[in-house]
Design an enzyme around this catalytic site. Structure first.
Site, short mmCIF file in Angstrom:
data_model
loop_
_atom_site.label_atom_id
_atom_site.label_comp_id
_atom_site.label_asym_id
_atom_site.label_seq_id
_atom_site.Cartn_x
_atom_site.Cartn_y
_atom_site.Cartn_z
N LYS A 80 0.86 -1.18 0.00
CA LYS A 80 0.00 0.00 0.00
C LYS A 80 0.90 1.23 0.00
O LYS A 80 2.04 1.17 0.45
CB LYS A 80 -0.86 0.00 1.28
CG LYS A 80 -2.12 0.79 1.17
CD LYS A 80 -3.28 -0.03 0.63
CE LYS A 80 -4.51 0.81 0.50
NZ LYS A 80 -5.68 0.05 0.06
N GLY A 180 -20.99 6.26 5.06
CA GLY A 180 -20.10 6.69 3.99
C GLY A 180 -20.75 6.50 2.63
O GLY A 180 -21.02 5.38 2.22
N GLY A 182 -19.49 7.48 -0.41
CA GLY A 182 -18.48 7.78 -1.43
C GLY A 182 -18.61 6.81 -2.59
O GLY A 182 -19.70 6.31 -2.90
N ASN A 183 -17.48 6.52 -3.23
CA ASN A 183 -17.51 5.68 -4.43
C ASN A 183 -18.15 4.32 -4.18
O ASN A 183 -19.01 3.87 -4.92
CB ASN A 183 -16.08 5.49 -4.96
CG ASN A 183 -15.54 6.79 -5.51
OD1 ASN A 183 -16.28 7.59 -6.07
ND2 ASN A 183 -14.26 7.02 -5.31
N VAL A 184 -17.74 3.64 -3.11
CA VAL A 184 -18.29 2.31 -2.85
C VAL A 184 -19.67 2.41 -2.19
O VAL A 184 -20.61 1.74 -2.59
CB VAL A 184 -17.35 1.47 -1.95
CG1 VAL A 184 -17.93 0.08 -1.76
CG2 VAL A 184 -15.95 1.38 -2.53
P1 NAI Z 1 -14.50 7.60 -0.80
O1 NAI Z 1 -13.45 8.56 -0.33
O2 NAI Z 1 -15.05 7.75 -2.17
O3 NAI Z 1 -15.76 7.66 0.20
C1 NAI Z 1 -15.67 7.76 1.58
C2 NAI Z 1 -16.93 8.47 2.05
O4 NAI Z 1 -16.97 8.40 3.47
C3 NAI Z 1 -16.97 9.95 1.68
O5 NAI Z 1 -18.24 10.26 1.14
C4 NAI Z 1 -16.73 10.67 2.99
O6 NAI Z 1 -17.34 11.95 3.06
C5 NAI Z 1 -17.34 9.68 3.97
N1 NAI Z 1 -16.91 9.79 5.36
C6 NAI Z 1 -15.67 10.07 5.84
N2 NAI Z 1 -15.69 10.04 7.18
C7 NAI Z 1 -16.95 9.71 7.55
C8 NAI Z 1 -17.60 9.52 8.80
N3 NAI Z 1 -16.96 9.66 9.95
N4 NAI Z 1 -18.91 9.18 8.80
C9 NAI Z 1 -19.60 9.06 7.65
N5 NAI Z 1 -19.03 9.25 6.44
C10 NAI Z 1 -17.73 9.55 6.40
O7 NAI Z 1 -13.90 6.14 -0.55
P2 NAI Z 1 -14.36 4.76 -1.22
O8 NAI Z 1 -13.55 4.49 -2.41
O9 NAI Z 1 -15.84 4.74 -1.31
O10 NAI Z 1 -13.87 3.72 -0.10
C11 NAI Z 1 -14.57 3.61 1.14
C12 NAI Z 1 -13.81 2.65 2.04
O11 NAI Z 1 -13.69 1.38 1.41
C13 NAI Z 1 -12.37 3.08 2.35
O12 NAI Z 1 -12.06 2.67 3.66
C14 NAI Z 1 -11.53 2.30 1.34
O13 NAI Z 1 -10.22 2.07 1.80
C15 NAI Z 1 -12.32 1.01 1.30
N6 NAI Z 1 -12.14 0.26 0.06
C16 NAI Z 1 -12.42 0.84 -1.15
C17 NAI Z 1 -12.28 0.12 -2.31
C18 NAI Z 1 -12.65 0.69 -3.63
O14 NAI Z 1 -12.76 -0.08 -4.61
N7 NAI Z 1 -12.87 1.99 -3.74
C19 NAI Z 1 -11.76 -1.26 -2.29
C20 NAI Z 1 -11.57 -1.81 -0.95
C21 NAI Z 1 -11.72 -1.05 0.16
#
Ligand code: NAI
Length: 355
Positions: A80, A180, A182-184
């Site tokens: 990572k 959360g 976000g993307n996922v």
């Molecule tokens: P992202 O950055 O697109 O979304 C994260 C979301 O969480 C954002 O909307 C943010 O505003 C929100 N957030 C942050 N702190 C928060 C809190 N305390 N309470 C509520 N919402 C909060 O990230 P993504 O890509 O969606 O990933 C989410 C998680 O999944 C991360 O931990 C990432 O490491 C993990 N992950 C993602 C993968 C992927 O394909 N994108 C693959 C495997 C794991």
């Protein structure tokens, strides 16, 4: 700051401290284990409070990638990278290319991809300096954002767990609390909504919550209120260590499963969940969809293989849940045991070849 004696350093093969003053880059690359193949893992950009927080994050995340690949049957190791900085104000083409050069110096021992704070477009920039990168835009022969595939894997995992726990045919009528958007998290909400589940959501970004209320008829709660929501399932899809001393006693759900990496603040919290009768779906198993997809991109993309791999997440989880129950151990421990068994087998195979 300690490195070798850091509690998360255990078994790391290599940690690289990257600095490029002209490009404003300060980053860390951690390679945990390359027994199964080159280390594959995302590059996160985050405004860490200090360097120690960045080290802690990269070490824990890279170790998780080793187990994720091992449990998913992928021939990759775990690694990572983290860039210390605010992606909204400090990300520049020069910084991304400098990161690409740092990855390139590792000559293929580490392959990078998207993570929190980085996007598909950023990797087109990184690609200018290294070919050891996946999750590239389609126009660069990549497969784009892996998040929808991660969300699909989480969805399959939740469905398998609901079947195991309640004999449920589907997630229809279940309430899922998603942390959360976000993307996922957003893609997961879409899949759950289409499957007839009800949603309660939280995000620190209130505009995302408003959009989820409008799109999915979701209920929105403040970020700190999501843990105590009366829902069958809690899906953490934001940051790590959300299952901690403050939160595990608040949970009222029967199943915890989501995309976030390193959800358990410590392994003790896995045991607390077990004794409370809450089924925890180990993060590095349920969130492997994105890794399965970018691994396929590296090997020559095969969509059927990816579909089968992502569907397999449900079956792998089921085997872990059954083995945890049979042995009276937390699900996280049973998942680690599965991953360690594959690593041990590979090490024995290697030693035999070398002899
Ligand atoms: P992202 O950055 O697109 O979304 C994260 C979301 O969480 C954002 O909307 C943010 O505003 C929100 N957030 C942050 N702190 C928060 C809190 N305390 N309470 C509520 N919402 C909060 O990230 P993504 O890509 O969606 O990933 C989410 C998680 O999944 C991360 O931990 C990432 O490491 C993990 N992950 C993602 C993968 C992927 O394909 N994108 C693959 C495997 C794991």
């Amino acid at each position: 700051m300690t490195v070798f004696s850091h509690e998360a350093f255990v078994d790391h093969e290599q940690v690289v401290f990257v600095s490029d003053e002209a490009a404003g880059l300060k980053a860390l690359i951690a390679i945990h284990d390359t027994t199964l193949g080159p280390a594959l893992g995302g590059c996160r950009m985050y405004p860490y409070a200090d360097e120690e927080a960045a080290l802690h994050d990269v070490l824990r995340l890279s170790r998780g990638m080793t187990y994720k690949a091992a449990a998913s049957g992928l021939d990759f190791g775990g690694g990572k990278a983290v860039i210390i900085g605010d992606p909204r104000s400090q990300k520049t083409p020069a910084l991304l290319q400098a990161m690409g050069r740092a990855v390139d110096r590792l000559a293929g021992r580490y392959i990078t991809a998207e993570d929190v704070g980085t996007t598909v477009a950023d990797f087109a920039e990184i690609r200018k300096a290294t070919r050891h990168v996946v999750g590239l835009p389609v126009e660069l022969d990549g497969t784009g954002d892996p998040s929808p595939t991660t969300a699909l894997g989480v969805f399959h995992g939740l469905a398998a767990a609901a079947r195991h726990r309640w004999g449920a045919e589907s997630l229809t009528g279940h309430r899922v609390a998603v942390q959360g958007l976000g993307n996922v998290g957003w893609h997961l909400c879409q899949l759950l909504h289409e499957a007839g589940a009800s949603l309660t959501v939280s995000d620190v970004d209130s505009s995302r919550m408003a959009k989820a209320v409008a799109t999915f008829a979701a209920q929105a709660v403040a970020p700190e209120a999501i843990y105590a929501v009366d829902a069958e399932i809690f899906a953490p899809c934001a940051m790590g260590a959300v299952l901690n001393d403050d939160t595990v006693t608040q949970l009222r759900c029967g199943i915890v499963g989501g995309a976030a990496n390193n959800q358990l603040a410590s392994e003790d919290h896995g045991e607390i969940l077990r004794t409370r009768g809450i089924l925890y779906l180990p993060d590095f198993v349920i969130n492997a969809g994105g890794m399965i997809r970018v691994a396929s991109e590296w090997n020559g993309y095969d969509s059927d293989l990816v579909d089968r791999g992502v569907e397999g997440i449900g079956r792998t989880l089921l085997a872990i849940l059954q083995s945890a129950e049979a042995d009276g151990v937390p699900t996280h421990a049973a998942a680690l045991r599965l991953a360690e068994a594959r690593l041990t087998q590979a090490r024995i195979g290697r030693a035999a070849l070398a002899a």
